[in-house]
Enzyme design. Structure first.
Site, PDB file in Angstrom:
ATOM      1  CB  SER A  65      -0.970  -0.033   1.184  1.00 35.41           C
ATOM      2  OG  SER A  65      -2.145   0.689   0.870  1.00 35.41           O
TER       3      SER A  65
ATOM      4  CE  LYS B 248     -17.647  21.734  10.196  1.00 38.07           C
ATOM      5  NZ  LYS B 248     -16.433  22.102   9.442  1.00 38.07           N
TER       6      LYS B 248
END
Length: 302
Positions: free
Chosen positions: A122, A174
């Site tokens: 990764s 949010k």
């Protein structure tokens, strides 16, 4: 001259001589430490290979980038080897290191090589792909070109404890990813869009670093890992071999004959002065911090 004055004179002579000898020893030790910090024996200056270890989960890019820049600017360091044993880590941190590696390779033209030990997956593979050449052992774990985002939802635990979180917000997204409730379809689509974009960046950069067309790399970018033996015909690595192979090959490439001098960054040691002048959290993390688990984006193989 009286016996008392003669004894006093010898006392001050011996005291001054002792202080001078102590000063010489201190200067010598500081000089030795400076030589070690700069990279070892000065007899080997001009024939050195810099080695930077990338171990464990990649949390921050700062130390590695600083080390890379020091080796990049040091003319006595003829080549750099990244000795990697990492499953990856933070997406932004891995990308920042990759960009510095690519800068050294493409702009500074200083040879930089990756040697994967047990794991180079990764984000760690992302970094390795920016080098001139990747070495890996037959049984090394390589690849995992993918992005992951995860966190723990403890909403049910709060309900069990009869605790009810209250949130005031401006903007529907949010508090997206709040660990105290289920995600809405809008939030899932929002996060998936971010993850897909990061995945595209990952694929693009690896394809560019490895010289592989993106179309050819995409079928391999499923988050899957391969052994070093499997990765070679897929062009994910360049050569099977361990760190010693990478070191000797790289040394020969830059014209170093015989055994190359290996230079590693000086390790920072905490002194008593650090305990007095440094924020305690830098040395011993606050236990409350250990309990924090923020949602984040990772190039990480688990």
């Amino acid at each position: 001259m009286s016996e008392e004055k003669r004894s006093s004179g010898w006392f001050w002579f011996l005291l001054g001589g002792g202080l001078f000898a102590a000063l010489v020893v201190v200067v010598a030790l500081l000089g030795y430490a400076a030589v070690k910090t700069l990279g070892g024996d000065s007899n080997f200056r001009g024939s050195s290979v810099g080695v930077i270890d990338i171990n464990g989960v990649i949390v921050s890019a700062q130390n590695t980038v600083d080390q890379l820049r020091k080796f990049e600017q040091d003319d006595s360091i003829k080549a750099i080897i990244l000795h990697i044993n990492s499953p990856g880590g933070g997406a932004a941190a891995s990308q920042e290191i990759y960009e510095e590696v690519s800068h050294i390779r493409n702009e500074k033209k200083k040879p930089i090589v990756a040697s994967i030990e047990s794991i180079g997956a990764s984000g760690a593979y992302y970094i390795a792909s920016g080098t001139n050449r990747i070495y890996a052992n037959n049984a090394s774990i390589v690849g995992s070109i993918g992005v992951i985002m995860e966190w723990t939802n403890y909403g049910d635990l709060l309900k069990w404890a009869k605790l009810k979180p209250e949130v005031l917000k401006a903007g529907s997204l949010k508090d997206a990813g709040s660990p105290v409730r289920e995600m809405t379809p809008e939030e899932k689509a929002y996060f998936q869009g971010l993850i897909d974009n990061m995945h595209e960046q990952f694929i693009h950069d690896v394809a560019q670093g490895r010289g592989i067309p993106e179309a050819a790399l995409k079928p391999l970018a499923t988050g899957q890992v391969w052994t070093g033996q499997q990765a070679l015909p897929l062009h994910l690595i360049d050569k099977q071999g361990g760190f010693r192979d990478a070191l000797l090959d790289t040394a020969r490439q830059v014209g170093i004959s015989g055994e190359p001098n290996v230079v590693k960054p000086a390790k920072k040691r905490h002194s008593l002065l650090d305990l007095i002048t440094t924020d305690a959290d830098d040395l011993w993390p606050n236990p409350e911090r250990l309990l924090e688990k923020q949602a984040g984006f990772y190039f990480l193989w688990k």
